[in-house]
Motif scaffolding. Structure first.
Motif, mmCIF file in Angstrom:
data_model
loop_
_atom_site.group_PDB
_atom_site.id
_atom_site.type_symbol
_atom_site.label_atom_id
_atom_site.label_comp_id
_atom_site.label_asym_id
_atom_site.label_seq_id
_atom_site.Cartn_x
_atom_site.Cartn_y
_atom_site.Cartn_z
ATOM 1 N N GLY A 94 9.094 10.478 23.070
ATOM 2 C CA GLY A 94 10.410 10.269 23.667
ATOM 3 C C GLY A 94 10.558 8.811 24.059
ATOM 4 O O GLY A 94 9.650 8.000 23.839
ATOM 5 N N PRO A 95 11.702 8.467 24.632
ATOM 6 C CA PRO A 95 11.919 7.082 25.049
ATOM 7 C C PRO A 95 10.897 6.658 26.111
ATOM 8 O O PRO A 95 10.630 7.397 27.051
ATOM 9 C CB PRO A 95 13.326 7.095 25.645
ATOM 10 N N LYS A 96 10.326 5.483 25.890
ATOM 11 C CA LYS A 96 9.330 4.969 26.828
ATOM 12 C C LYS A 96 9.407 3.448 26.791
ATOM 13 O O LYS A 96 9.158 2.846 25.756
ATOM 14 C CB LYS A 96 7.930 5.452 26.423
ATOM 15 N N ALA A 97 9.765 2.844 27.893
ATOM 16 C CA ALA A 97 9.861 1.385 28.005
ATOM 17 C C ALA A 97 10.732 0.782 26.905
ATOM 18 O O ALA A 97 10.354 -0.182 26.261
ATOM 19 C CB ALA A 97 8.469 0.761 28.014
ATOM 20 N N GLY A 98 11.880 1.403 26.645
ATOM 21 C CA GLY A 98 12.820 0.860 25.682
ATOM 22 C C GLY A 98 12.562 1.199 24.228
ATOM 23 O O GLY A 98 13.310 0.807 23.354
ATOM 24 N N GLU A 99 11.486 1.910 23.929
ATOM 25 C CA GLU A 99 11.219 2.337 22.555
ATOM 26 C C GLU A 99 10.597 3.722 22.588
ATOM 27 O O GLU A 99 10.331 4.266 23.648
ATOM 28 C CB GLU A 99 10.314 1.346 21.831
ATOM 29 N N MET A 100 10.396 4.309 21.421
ATOM 30 C CA MET A 100 9.821 5.655 21.357
ATOM 31 C C MET A 100 8.306 5.582 21.555
ATOM 32 O O MET A 100 7.643 4.719 20.976
ATOM 33 C CB MET A 100 10.133 6.304 20.006
ATOM 34 N N GLY A 101 7.775 6.484 22.366
ATOM 35 C CA GLY A 101 6.338 6.543 22.607
ATOM 36 C C GLY A 101 5.966 7.899 23.172
ATOM 37 O O GLY A 101 6.830 8.690 23.560
ATOM 38 N N LEU A 102 4.663 8.177 23.228
ATOM 39 C CA LEU A 102 4.182 9.435 23.794
ATOM 40 C C LEU A 102 4.185 9.366 25.314
ATOM 41 O O LEU A 102 3.874 8.323 25.893
ATOM 42 C CB LEU A 102 2.769 9.734 23.296
ATOM 43 N N SER A 103 4.492 10.478 25.943
ATOM 44 C CA SER A 103 4.508 10.534 27.408
ATOM 45 C C SER A 103 3.105 10.545 28.003
ATOM 46 O O SER A 103 2.942 10.401 29.202
ATOM 47 C CB SER A 103 5.296 11.751 27.887
ATOM 48 N N SER A 104 2.081 10.706 27.181
ATOM 49 C CA SER A 104 0.683 10.634 27.616
ATOM 50 C C SER A 104 -0.075 9.747 26.637
ATOM 51 O O SER A 104 0.132 9.826 25.432
ATOM 52 C CB SER A 104 0.042 12.024 27.625
ATOM 53 N N SER A 105 -0.952 8.919 27.153
ATOM 54 C CA SER A 105 -1.735 8.054 26.268
ATOM 55 C C SER A 105 -2.940 8.772 25.673
ATOM 56 O O SER A 105 -3.600 8.249 24.787
ATOM 57 C CB SER A 105 -2.194 6.798 27.024
ATOM 58 N N ASN A 106 -3.232 9.982 26.137
ATOM 59 C CA ASN A 106 -4.341 10.761 25.577
ATOM 60 C C ASN A 106 -3.934 11.376 24.253
ATOM 61 O O ASN A 106 -2.844 11.935 24.129
ATOM 62 C CB ASN A 106 -4.756 11.886 26.526
ATOM 63 N N THR A 107 -4.798 11.250 23.252
ATOM 64 C CA THR A 107 -4.620 11.943 21.979
ATOM 65 C C THR A 107 -6.000 12.370 21.510
ATOM 66 O O THR A 107 -7.001 11.796 21.922
ATOM 67 C CB THR A 107 -3.954 11.053 20.903
ATOM 68 N N PHE A 108 -6.049 13.389 20.664
ATOM 69 C CA PHE A 108 -7.325 13.918 20.214
ATOM 70 C C PHE A 108 -7.320 14.075 18.700
ATOM 71 O O PHE A 108 -6.420 14.692 18.138
ATOM 72 C CB PHE A 108 -7.610 15.250 20.904
ATOM 73 N N VAL A 109 -8.326 13.517 18.042
ATOM 74 C CA VAL A 109 -8.430 13.552 16.590
ATOM 75 C C VAL A 109 -8.747 14.976 16.130
ATOM 76 O O VAL A 109 -9.684 15.593 16.611
ATOM 77 C CB VAL A 109 -9.546 12.594 16.092
ATOM 78 N N VAL A 110 -7.950 15.470 15.182
ATOM 79 C CA VAL A 110 -8.220 16.770 14.565
ATOM 80 C C VAL A 110 -9.080 16.560 13.325
ATOM 81 O O VAL A 110 -10.132 17.163 13.170
ATOM 82 C CB VAL A 110 -6.906 17.485 14.179
ATOM 83 N N ALA A 111 -8.612 15.689 12.415
ATOM 84 C CA ALA A 111 -9.304 15.464 11.141
ATOM 85 C C ALA A 111 -8.608 14.324 10.405
ATOM 86 O O ALA A 111 -7.471 13.979 10.728
ATOM 87 C CB ALA A 111 -9.246 16.731 10.290
ATOM 88 N N PRO A 112 -9.267 13.796 9.384
ATOM 89 C CA PRO A 112 -8.559 12.854 8.515
ATOM 90 C C PRO A 112 -7.404 13.588 7.826
ATOM 91 O O PRO A 112 -7.516 14.776 7.512
ATOM 92 C CB PRO A 112 -9.607 12.440 7.483
#
Length: 159
Positions: A94-112
């Motif tokens: 969603g909108p974050k600091a004037g541009e689109m971004g995730l509301s949480s900085s945490n992400t988790f790798v599923v697979a290539p």
């Protein structure tokens, strides 16, 4: 309201920033998780990809049953690039600091990412209980200089 809640620790997950690890996970879902293992229920979460760094199209579909958890990318396509990975996120795009971004900085790798075009699926059953809530799916590219989000699909419960 969270789509999915944590049922275990993060021991089998691969946090973002470490693409070489191929762990990753999702978490058990809220009301249906309390049903018995022999119960017959299905939860489906879906979302359309929104382009970020490059044009990314298609649909992410997360299906949860007592015996299987699967992420499918349907009618999927994304831009050129190597070292692409599928991530699950506790935040939404969603909108974050004037541009689109995730509301949480945490992400988790599923697979290539298996392919830049076409349908593909990822079996998440063995890692299902290892993540906090999941609200979106992102395709990331890792390079020597940065990690770029190609596109994100916010997940919405369908049934």
């Amino acid at each position: 309201m969270s789509l999915l809640l944590v049922a275990g620790g993060l021991s089998a997950c691969t946090p973002a920033g470490a693409p070489e690890g191929q762990g990753g996970a999702v978490a058990t879902s809220s009301p249906a998780a309390s049903a018995s293992a022999t119960g017959h229920w299905t939860e489906v979460f879906e979302g359309e990809f929104v382009s970020q760094a490059v044009t990314t199209r298609g649909r992410a579909v997360l299906t949860v049953t007592p015996s299987k958890v699967e992420l499918k990318l349907a009618n999927f396509s994304t831009g050129a690039g190597g070292n692409l990975h599928v991530h699950l996120n506790p935040g939404k795009l969603g909108p974050k600091a004037g541009e689109m971004g995730l509301s949480s900085s945490n992400t988790f790798v599923v697979a290539p990412l298996k392919a830049r075009r076409g349908a593909q699926s990822y079996d998440l059953t063995s890692i299902w209980k290892e993540l906090p809530e999941v609200q979106s799916v992102t395709i990331y590219q890792y390079s020597a200089r940065a990690r770029r989000a190609y596109g994100t699909a916010n997940l919405v419960r369908r049934y």
